[in-house]
Design a protein around this motif. Structure first.
Motif, PDB file in Angstrom:
ATOM      1  N   SER A 118       0.836  -1.207   0.000  1.00 23.94           N
ATOM      2  CA  SER A 118       0.000   0.000   0.000  1.00 23.94           C
ATOM      3  C   SER A 118       0.870   1.256   0.000  1.00 23.94           C
ATOM      4  O   SER A 118       0.563   2.231  -0.696  1.00 23.94           O
ATOM      5  CB  SER A 118      -0.928   0.002   1.217  1.00 23.94           C
ATOM      6  OG  SER A 118      -1.793  -1.111   1.195  1.00 23.94           O
ATOM      7  N   PHE A 226      -2.989   5.837   5.486  1.00 24.80           N
ATOM      8  CA  PHE A 226      -4.165   6.164   4.684  1.00 24.80           C
ATOM      9  C   PHE A 226      -4.728   7.534   5.059  1.00 24.80           C
ATOM     10  O   PHE A 226      -5.230   8.254   4.193  1.00 24.80           O
ATOM     11  CB  PHE A 226      -5.236   5.088   4.866  1.00 24.80           C
ATOM     12  CG  PHE A 226      -4.909   3.787   4.192  1.00 24.80           C
ATOM     13  CD1 PHE A 226      -4.692   3.740   2.825  1.00 24.80           C
ATOM     14  CD2 PHE A 226      -4.809   2.612   4.918  1.00 24.80           C
ATOM     15  CE1 PHE A 226      -4.390   2.547   2.187  1.00 24.80           C
ATOM     16  CE2 PHE A 226      -4.510   1.413   4.300  1.00 24.80           C
ATOM     17  CZ  PHE A 226      -4.295   1.387   2.929  1.00 24.80           C
ATOM     18  N   GLN A 230      -5.098  10.350   2.097  1.00 27.29           N
ATOM     19  CA  GLN A 230      -6.425  10.153   1.535  1.00 27.29           C
ATOM     20  C   GLN A 230      -6.802  11.247   0.540  1.00 27.29           C
ATOM     21  O   GLN A 230      -7.670  11.053  -0.309  1.00 27.29           O
ATOM     22  CB  GLN A 230      -7.457  10.086   2.654  1.00 27.29           C
ATOM     23  CG  GLN A 230      -7.558  11.340   3.499  1.00 27.29           C
ATOM     24  CD  GLN A 230      -8.544  11.184   4.635  1.00 27.29           C
ATOM     25  OE1 GLN A 230      -9.246  10.184   4.707  1.00 27.29           O
ATOM     26  NE2 GLN A 230      -8.597  12.165   5.519  1.00 27.29           N
ATOM     27  N   LEU A 236      -5.266   8.437  -6.000  1.00 31.73           N
ATOM     28  CA  LEU A 236      -6.654   8.323  -6.440  1.00 31.73           C
ATOM     29  C   LEU A 236      -6.765   8.090  -7.935  1.00 31.73           C
ATOM     30  O   LEU A 236      -7.855   8.173  -8.486  1.00 31.73           O
ATOM     31  CB  LEU A 236      -7.416   9.602  -6.055  1.00 31.73           C
ATOM     32  CG  LEU A 236      -7.491   9.910  -4.564  1.00 31.73           C
ATOM     33  CD1 LEU A 236      -8.218  11.229  -4.330  1.00 31.73           C
ATOM     34  CD2 LEU A 236      -8.188   8.795  -3.815  1.00 31.73           C
ATOM     35  N   TRP A 240      -6.631   3.604  -6.678  1.00 31.49           N
ATOM     36  CA  TRP A 240      -7.542   3.993  -5.603  1.00 31.49           C
ATOM     37  C   TRP A 240      -8.456   2.851  -5.196  1.00 31.49           C
ATOM     38  O   TRP A 240      -8.787   2.696  -4.017  1.00 31.49           O
ATOM     39  CB  TRP A 240      -8.362   5.209  -6.036  1.00 31.49           C
ATOM     40  CG  TRP A 240      -9.386   4.902  -7.104  1.00 31.49           C
ATOM     41  CD1 TRP A 240      -9.198   4.929  -8.450  1.00 31.49           C
ATOM     42  CD2 TRP A 240     -10.740   4.514  -6.892  1.00 31.49           C
ATOM     43  NE1 TRP A 240     -10.339   4.575  -9.104  1.00 31.49           N
ATOM     44  CE2 TRP A 240     -11.309   4.317  -8.173  1.00 31.49           C
ATOM     45  CE3 TRP A 240     -11.526   4.302  -5.762  1.00 31.49           C
ATOM     46  CZ2 TRP A 240     -12.627   3.920  -8.339  1.00 31.49           C
ATOM     47  CZ3 TRP A 240     -12.840   3.916  -5.938  1.00 31.49           C
ATOM     48  CH2 TRP A 240     -13.384   3.732  -7.221  1.00 31.49           C
ATOM     49  N   ALA A 241      -8.894   2.020  -6.172  1.00 36.17           N
ATOM     50  CA  ALA A 241      -9.793   0.909  -5.836  1.00 36.17           C
ATOM     51  C   ALA A 241      -9.066  -0.130  -4.983  1.00 36.17           C
ATOM     52  O   ALA A 241      -9.616  -0.641  -3.999  1.00 36.17           O
ATOM     53  CB  ALA A 241     -10.327   0.266  -7.113  1.00 36.17           C
ATOM     54  N   THR A 244      -8.606   1.216  -1.488  1.00 37.85           N
ATOM     55  CA  THR A 244      -9.855   1.203  -0.732  1.00 37.85           C
ATOM     56  C   THR A 244     -10.139  -0.179  -0.168  1.00 37.85           C
ATOM     57  O   THR A 244     -10.512  -0.334   1.002  1.00 37.85           O
ATOM     58  CB  THR A 244     -11.023   1.648  -1.630  1.00 37.85           C
ATOM     59  OG1 THR A 244     -10.778   2.972  -2.108  1.00 37.85           O
ATOM     60  CG2 THR A 244     -12.337   1.637  -0.856  1.00 37.85           C
ATOM     61  N   ARG A 247      -7.616  -1.059   2.600  1.00 40.46           N
ATOM     62  CA  ARG A 247      -7.921  -0.385   3.859  1.00 40.46           C
ATOM     63  C   ARG A 247      -8.951  -1.160   4.670  1.00 40.46           C
ATOM     64  O   ARG A 247      -8.863  -1.256   5.892  1.00 40.46           O
ATOM     65  CB  ARG A 247      -8.424   1.037   3.582  1.00 40.46           C
ATOM     66  CG  ARG A 247      -8.666   1.863   4.834  1.00 40.46           C
ATOM     67  CD  ARG A 247      -8.829   3.314   4.475  1.00 40.46           C
ATOM     68  NE  ARG A 247      -9.844   3.492   3.457  1.00 40.46           N
ATOM     69  CZ  ARG A 247     -10.123   4.674   2.882  1.00 40.46           C
ATOM     70  NH1 ARG A 247      -9.415   5.744   3.224  1.00 40.46           N
ATOM     71  NH2 ARG A 247     -11.061   4.771   1.974  1.00 40.46           N
ATOM     72  N   HIS A 248      -9.937  -1.755   3.981  1.00 39.62           N
ATOM     73  CA  HIS A 248     -10.916  -2.588   4.671  1.00 39.62           C
ATOM     74  C   HIS A 248     -10.282  -3.893   5.176  1.00 39.62           C
ATOM     75  O   HIS A 248     -10.633  -4.392   6.246  1.00 39.62           O
ATOM     76  CB  HIS A 248     -12.095  -2.904   3.751  1.00 39.62           C
ATOM     77  CG  HIS A 248     -13.019  -1.746   3.528  1.00 39.62           C
ATOM     78  ND1 HIS A 248     -12.755  -0.749   2.620  1.00 39.62           N
ATOM     79  CD2 HIS A 248     -14.207  -1.415   4.116  1.00 39.62           C
ATOM     80  CE1 HIS A 248     -13.734   0.142   2.631  1.00 39.62           C
ATOM     81  NE2 HIS A 248     -14.628  -0.237   3.538  1.00 39.62           N
ATOM     82  N   TYR A 308     -13.692  -5.057  -4.988  1.00 39.54           N
ATOM     83  CA  TYR A 308     -12.778  -4.433  -5.947  1.00 39.54           C
ATOM     84  C   TYR A 308     -13.419  -4.346  -7.335  1.00 39.54           C
ATOM     85  O   TYR A 308     -13.322  -3.311  -8.005  1.00 39.54           O
ATOM     86  CB  TYR A 308     -11.481  -5.237  -6.009  1.00 39.54           C
ATOM     87  CG  TYR A 308     -10.537  -4.778  -7.100  1.00 39.54           C
ATOM     88  CD1 TYR A 308      -9.796  -3.622  -6.958  1.00 39.54           C
ATOM     89  CD2 TYR A 308     -10.392  -5.521  -8.270  1.00 39.54           C
ATOM     90  CE1 TYR A 308      -8.942  -3.194  -7.954  1.00 39.54           C
ATOM     91  CE2 TYR A 308      -9.538  -5.111  -9.271  1.00 39.54           C
ATOM     92  CZ  TYR A 308      -8.812  -3.943  -9.107  1.00 39.54           C
ATOM     93  OH  TYR A 308      -7.979  -3.530 -10.096  1.00 39.54           O
ATOM     94  N   LEU A 311     -16.004  -1.549  -7.380  1.00 38.94           N
ATOM     95  CA  LEU A 311     -15.399  -0.219  -7.408  1.00 38.94           C
ATOM     96  C   LEU A 311     -14.849   0.114  -8.791  1.00 38.94           C
ATOM     97  O   LEU A 311     -14.997   1.241  -9.268  1.00 38.94           O
ATOM     98  CB  LEU A 311     -14.286  -0.145  -6.364  1.00 38.94           C
ATOM     99  CG  LEU A 311     -14.727  -0.127  -4.900  1.00 38.94           C
ATOM    100  CD1 LEU A 311     -13.511  -0.202  -3.980  1.00 38.94           C
ATOM    101  CD2 LEU A 311     -15.538   1.117  -4.586  1.00 38.94           C
TER     102      LEU A 311
END
Length: 351
Positions: A118, A226, A230, A236, A240-241, A244, A247-248, A308, A311
């Motif tokens: 990341s 993050f 951000q 981004l 970015w996908a 995201t 991060r989860h 993913y 998104l």
């Protein structure tokens, strides 16, 4: 220290055969689910030729460790018989603890590798992995397997040479990782076997504690990473996908780790004080959770893949609805923001 304290309550001890009989079938089901779940991740990585992917490789090794642990627990449930036991059950118990420790280390390795990936994505350096980082990653992978073997080797050697296993068969359930490596009261009369009992328990508890601290440190570092980036336009654009979803995952996988391992640790600590109602309840809880990490990880990984795709599809639809003027303005703004920054290839793999 009195190592026979767990047998002081005869009424509770007499109820254990019924508890173990129920736990046996729970353990069979959860072990098979874990085998299917971890096997699905391994199969995906192999058939999609994604084992070398920096995102998939650490999860692949974690799944292999979960698969071996699940096989060990399934074999223990199959071999469990109140009328038999001894050497085979002791070695199976020790192997179960070794694989359990390896899942701790591979979970940390997965979190650390995900954090590193990341950070490179945010800095647009995904394809600029240094030789030093590659060497550290390989060494970490080897240590995740070597350290558990190193810790449990004395248990195999001394326990077999001194016959600390006695005639007990309950350990074939691999129910009490760490604390009941030598569960036969007769075996505890030998000072060496009692020391082996404490050694295996201490290794398990300390390793879990250090692993949890390491995961929390990585989790805090990822949150800070993050949060600071951000609003960075570079993160981004292409990735970015993926960021995201990652991060989860930093919240999802540690939650699964704690959900599966906390009952094991709690049962290990409670069992040192004796058999009681709490002990029996924890036996059932552990049977459901202890070996379920492979299955739950596969569900989490599948959800991440689906998230993913959604998104990426939403991003494409959003781009198609923009007017040529808006698209040109967006490209111009992006070029102005990243004119002095290296931009990696547009096509990247997610997981």
């Amino acid at each position: 220290m009195d190592y026979n304290i767990m047998y002081e309550n005869a009424t509770d001890a007499e109820e254990l055969p019924g508890v173990f009989a129920a736990v046996k079938w729970i353990q069979v089901v959860t072990s098979m689910l874990s085998i299917v779940g971890s096997g699905s991740i391994i199969g995906y990585a192999v058939f999609q030729n994604a084992v070398r992917s920096p995102e998939v490789r650490p999860l692949f090794y974690l799944s292999v460790s979960d698969l071996l642990l699940a096989f060990c627990w399934l074999l223990g449930a199959v071999l469990y018989n109140p009328s038999t036991g001894g050497l085979s059950c002791f070695n199976l118990q020790a192997a179960g603890q070794m694989f359990y420790l390896s899942t701790f280390f591979y979970t940390i390795n997965y979190m650390w590798q995900s954090f590193s990936n990341s950070r490179r994505r945010i800095n647009q350096e995904l394809y600029q992995i240094s030789d030093r980082e590659l060497r550290i990653g390989k060494i970490a992978t080897v240590l995740c397997s070597a350290i558990p073997v190193l810790f449990i080797s004395p248990v195999f050697y001394y326990g077999n040479s001194e016959e600390c296993y006695g005639n007990n068969s309950d350990s074939c359930l691999v129910l009490n990782i760490g604390s009941h490596i030598t569960v036969d009261p007769v075996s505890y009369r030998a000072a060496g076997c009692a020391a082996l009992h404490m050694y295996s328990t201490t290794v398990f508890i300390v390793t879990f504690g250090l692993s949890t601290i390491g995961i929390l440190v990585i989790l805090a570092s990822s949150h800070q990473l993050f949060r600071m980036n951000q609003r960075d336009s570079r993160s981004l654009q292409d990735h970015w996908a993926v960021l995201t979803v990652t991060r989860h995952s930093f919240l999802l996988f540690p939650s699964i780790f704690l959900f599966c391992c906390l009952p094991v640790v709690t049962l290990t600590l409670v069992s040192m004080k004796g058999i009681n109602v709490t002990y029996q309840a924890l036996c059932y809880i552990q049977a459901f959770t202890a070996v379920s990490q492979g299955f739950l990880n596969s569900l989490a990984y599948g959800w991440m893949q689906q998230m993913y795709r959604c998104l990426k599809q939403n991003s494409v639809r959003h781009a198609d609805t923009q007017t040529p003027l808006l698209r040109s303005q967006k490209n111009l703004y992006a070029a102005m923001q990243t004119s002095n920054t290296y931009i990696g290839p547009r096509s990247v793999s997610a997981f």
